[in-house]
Design a protein around this motif. Structure first.
Motif, PDB file in Angstrom:
ATOM      1  N   THR A 180       0.870  -1.166   0.000  1.00 21.65           N
ATOM      2  CA  THR A 180       0.000   0.000   0.000  1.00 21.65           C
ATOM      3  C   THR A 180       0.910   1.219   0.000  1.00 21.65           C
ATOM      4  OG1 THR A 180      -1.664  -1.205   1.276  1.00 21.65           O
ATOM      5  CG2 THR A 180      -1.853   1.191   1.208  1.00 21.65           C
ATOM      6  N   TYR A 181       1.123   1.791  -1.167  1.00 22.70           N
ATOM      7  CA  TYR A 181       2.124   2.836  -1.321  1.00 22.70           C
ATOM      8  C   TYR A 181       1.472   4.216  -1.391  1.00 22.70           C
ATOM      9  CZ  TYR A 181       0.628   2.133  -6.157  1.00 22.70           C
ATOM     10  OH  TYR A 181      -0.125   1.991  -7.286  1.00 22.70           O
ATOM     11  N   LEU A 182       2.269   5.205  -1.080  1.00 20.09           N
ATOM     12  CA  LEU A 182       1.894   6.597  -1.250  1.00 20.09           C
ATOM     13  C   LEU A 182       2.759   7.203  -2.343  1.00 20.09           C
ATOM     14  CD1 LEU A 182       1.567   7.655   2.499  1.00 20.09           C
ATOM     15  CD2 LEU A 182      -0.268   7.040   0.916  1.00 20.09           C
ATOM     16  N   SER A 240      -5.704   1.865  -7.235  1.00 12.98           N
ATOM     17  CA  SER A 240      -7.024   1.364  -6.848  1.00 12.98           C
ATOM     18  C   SER A 240      -7.489   2.016  -5.541  1.00 12.98           C
ATOM     19  CB  SER A 240      -6.961  -0.156  -6.674  1.00 12.98           C
ATOM     20  OG  SER A 240      -8.134  -0.634  -6.076  1.00 12.98           O
ATOM     21  N   LYS A 241      -8.677   2.601  -5.569  1.00 17.32           N
ATOM     22  CA  LYS A 241      -9.238   3.182  -4.339  1.00 17.32           C
ATOM     23  C   LYS A 241      -9.601   2.092  -3.341  1.00 17.32           C
ATOM     24  CE  LYS A 241     -11.119   7.528  -6.099  1.00 17.32           C
ATOM     25  NZ  LYS A 241     -12.325   8.369  -6.236  1.00 17.32           N
ATOM     26  N   GLU A 242      -9.887   0.912  -3.847  1.00 16.17           N
ATOM     27  CA  GLU A 242     -10.280  -0.188  -2.965  1.00 16.17           C
ATOM     28  C   GLU A 242      -9.086  -0.707  -2.169  1.00 16.17           C
ATOM     29  OE1 GLU A 242     -12.180  -4.718  -3.258  1.00 16.17           O
ATOM     30  OE2 GLU A 242     -11.978  -3.476  -5.071  1.00 16.17           O
ATOM     31  N   PHE A 243      -7.948  -0.877  -2.835  1.00 17.31           N
ATOM     32  CA  PHE A 243      -6.783  -1.456  -2.161  1.00 17.31           C
ATOM     33  C   PHE A 243      -5.785  -0.397  -1.678  1.00 17.31           C
ATOM     34  CE2 PHE A 243      -8.291  -4.753  -5.115  1.00 17.31           C
ATOM     35  CZ  PHE A 243      -8.527  -5.783  -4.208  1.00 17.31           C
ATOM     36  N   ASN A 244      -5.920   0.809  -2.147  1.00 15.47           N
ATOM     37  CA  ASN A 244      -4.954   1.845  -1.768  1.00 15.47           C
ATOM     38  C   ASN A 244      -5.661   3.191  -1.588  1.00 15.47           C
ATOM     39  OD1 ASN A 244      -2.530   3.043  -1.213  1.00 15.47           O
ATOM     40  ND2 ASN A 244      -1.700   2.878  -3.279  1.00 15.47           N
ATOM     41  N   PRO A 245      -6.582   3.262  -0.605  1.00 10.86           N
ATOM     42  CA  PRO A 245      -7.373   4.492  -0.452  1.00 10.86           C
ATOM     43  C   PRO A 245      -6.573   5.657   0.112  1.00 10.86           C
ATOM     44  CG  PRO A 245      -7.898   2.941   1.294  1.00 10.86           C
ATOM     45  CD  PRO A 245      -6.972   2.228   0.350  1.00 10.86           C
TER      46      PRO A 245
END
Length: 671
Positions: free
Chosen positions: A406-408, A442-447
């Motif tokens: 989960t990256y920024l 992906s908003k689901e996996f990386n909101p």
């Protein structure tokens, strides 16, 4: 001896004597002596006469038999034959038909008989065609396939013996001067009418008579259009000059031509040659020819015609290429390694100094980007290529191999960060190529990334960002695909066609886009490459470099990437074995893949180990090749342990301090 009637014809000889005569004439080619004598008396070509006698068609036929046959049908008597054999000095053959009652010759009488005989021969042997080409084939029209033999036959008789010449339509065929024609059909132009002309020519060259055989029409089975000559792919023309493009095709029926300019039909241009006068910028573009017949159609390759502009020179040409494929927390990619190596090798061919690295962490990426930027000084051409995972949020981002699941945005390197570094010292030309997806995370996996406040990277250039190209393997919010069962990705497959060509850089990326657009299939239609340009000069990646001393920053960079294969002596003291080890690059042009090989060590098993365990496995062993390769060897990794065994029992080991032999660049980016 047998007594013969001197006025009897040769055909009246007993069969056994006739055969004996034939055998005697054939022995030691005595028949040629008699045939030459007859030719001399008749004053016609001796060569043609002898050649006609040699053309035997049946197994039991022979030149001697044909000579007697020709003399017999001309009413040659036994006495005349005796006289000619005597004059030729063929006593052994003369003895076969000698009359014991005749001991002397009355030569005046004989000469009169010979003259009368020769007169009869000439008068009774006019030129006549006895076999026409259509008679043997029993048809006047022949259909034949490409690659097959056309075999025609014509036969004539006469004295002097006939000469032959074959014709296609009204054109004489070269070197086709016998009674048989045997040629291979390999062109549609060979269809048409064939005939044979037969001549009688005296020894002094005077033409006595000519006959023409019946004509046979040769048709060729229809064949599709095949291009034999393509127009040249790239053509540079000076302003107000003329240029010519040519193509050539083979087919049956004959092909027709139609030229196009940028998909616009050029009216009246319907030959295989296109000629444009007074070239100007409006004539620039891509030309091709549509070739067709009643059975098929093809298009030639595109010819890129452009204005010939002044050539530029660079102080230096350098490229930084990074391929990330083996990710810690994301799907691994198979194409980046091959894509980057292919582009790197093509750039080396046209004079670029190339830094090519595989699977870098974000720290390593930032270090090598900073190092590369210092060499991008005035007058330098710089090119950056990245292949791997990426995404787009306002701008494009590249992911290193250690990017978290989960990256920024701060876990990636953005394009503005590249520009801020690369433009700092005002290079003459800068090209950035990002072979990555341009989709949103992906908003689901990386909101969380959608709540992040991005860092703004400010980049400045004294030249107001002139001479910059930003190229992308796909456009905004679109994916970039790997190709199944293909060594290279879609973008590099087409980029590699043009990146080392001698064309302006803007044309280069235009051609890549057009090339991909022309072969879209399936989901690849979602990948639409694009580029942005602020180019103001006719730059080419093939431009030459100045021969004077390069800037200090370029010299320093060259020292860092300098590497050559090395061969060292190593000793396994316990086993009392001394051998050689070779250190080289595992895969050109990657600088951080080092291969270690012991090629001369036989009859033992070899194993390689890191003396200090690596956080991420970087040593890959190939037992059957007696080699290993190491990814990103670092100073703090310690030496490589080389162990040898025999039948599974260790017999010795040694240490190889590989850090002493790797490119200096690796020591910098891994420090």
């Amino acid at each position: 001896m047998t007594k013969f009637d001197k006025d009897a014809y040769i055909e009246c000889l007993p069969l056994n004597l006739y055969k004996e005569l034939v055998n005697a004439l054939n022995k030691d080619e005595a028949w040629m002596t008699l045939a030459s004598y007859v030719a001399e008396q008749l004053q016609y070509s001796c060569t043609s006469w002898i050649k006609s006698l040699q053309e035997t068609k049946q197994p039991d036929d022979s030149p001697g038999q044909r000579l007697l046959f020709e003399l017999n049908i001309k009413m040659c008597t036994v006495e005349i034959l005796r006289t000619m054999l005597d004059d030729c000095g063929l006593a052994n053959i003369l003895s076969i038909i000698s009359d014991p009652g005749i001991m002397t010759r009355i030569y005046s009488l004989v000469l009169e008989q010979i003259a009368y005989f020769l007169f009869i021969i000439v008068c009774l042997e006019p030129l006549k065609i006895i076999v026409h080409p259509i008679e043997k084939l029993q048809t006047d029209t022949l259909t034949i396939s490409f690659g097959r033999h056309l075999h025609l036959y014509c036969k004539a008789i006469g004295m002097p013996p006939p000469s032959y010449a074959w014709y296609h339509e009204d054109t004489q065929l070269q070197n086709c001067t016998s009674s048989e024609l045997d040629i291979t059909i390999n062109s549609a132009s060979q269809a048409g009418k064939y005939k044979c002309k037969v001549f009688q020519i005296k020894n002094d060259g005077i033409l006595l008579s000519t006959l023409t055989s019946k004509t046979i029409t040769v048709q060729i089975f229809p064949i599709p259009v095949t291009i034999e000559e393509q127009p040249q792919p790239i053509l540079e023309v000076k302003n107000h000059e003329s240029f010519t493009l040519r193509c050539k095709a083979n087919s049956y029926p004959k092909p027709y031509y139609q030229w196009f300019h940028d998909n616009t039909k050029l009216e009246g241009e319907v030959s295989n040659t296109l000629h444009i006068k007074q070239f100007s910028s409006r004539h620039e573009g891509r030309y091709y020819c549509y070739i067709y017949n009643d059975f098929s159609e093809v298009y030639t390759q595109r010819a890129c015609v452009m204005l010939d502009l002044p050539r530029l020179k660079a102080v230096a040409k350098i490229a930084l290429i990074i391929a990330n494929g083996e990710y810690d927390y994301h799907e691994c990619l198979s194409n980046p390694k091959n894509d980057a190596a292919h582009i790197g090798n093509l750039l080396k061919e046209i004079g670029f100094e190339v830094i090519c690295l595989l699977n870098l962490s974000i720290t390593q990426m930032r270090t090598v980007i900073k190092l590369f930027s210092k060499a991008l000084v005035e007058g330098v051409y710089g090119l950056f290529y990245f292949a791997g995972h990426g995404f787009k949020m306002q701008e494009s981002y590249m992911l290193a191999i250690d990017a978290p699941k989960t990256y920024l945005r701060r876990d990636a390197i953005c394009e503005s960060e590249l520009l801020a570094a690369f433009l700092e010292n005002d290079p003459e030309l800068l090209i950035i190529i990002l072979d990555i997806c341009q989709t949103l995370p992906s908003k689901e996996f990386n909101p969380e990334i959608y709540n992040e406040v991005p860092t703004v990277n400010v980049y400045k250039s004294k030249k107001n960002l002139r001479n910059l190209i930003q190229a992308y393997s796909t456009s905004s919010h679109r994916p970039s695909y790997e190709r199944e069962n293909s060594k290279y990705g879609l973008y590099v497959t087409h980029l590699s066609k043009y990146i080392n060509k001698d064309i302006p850089v803007t044309k280069l990326f235009e051609n890549v886009g057009k090339s991909i657009d022309s072969c879209f299939k399936g989901k690849e239609r979602n990948q639409i490459p694009m580029f942005a340009s602020s180019i103001t000069k006719p730059f080419r990646l093939t431009d030459a470099t100045y021969k004077n001393k390069p800037p200090a920053s370029i010299s320093y960079l060259n020292e860092l990437i300098s590497f050559s294969t090395k061969t060292l002596d190593v000793t396994f003291k316990q086993a009392n074995i001394c051998t050689k080890v070779t250190i080289s690059l595992f895969m050109e042009p990657y600088l951080n893949l080092i291969k270690v090989k012991l090629p001369d060590l036989q009859n033992v098993e070899i194993n390689f180990f890191n003396s200090v365990p690596a956080k991420r496995n970087n040593l890959y062993h190939k037992q059957h090749k007696k080699e290993c390769w190491i990814h990103n060897p670092q100073v703090n990794d310690g030496p490589v342990v080389i162990s040898i065994s025999k039948h599974g029992t260790p017999i010795g080991a040694t240490l190889l301090h590989i850090q002493e032999y790797i490119p200096c660049l690796l020591k910098v980016i891994n420090s």
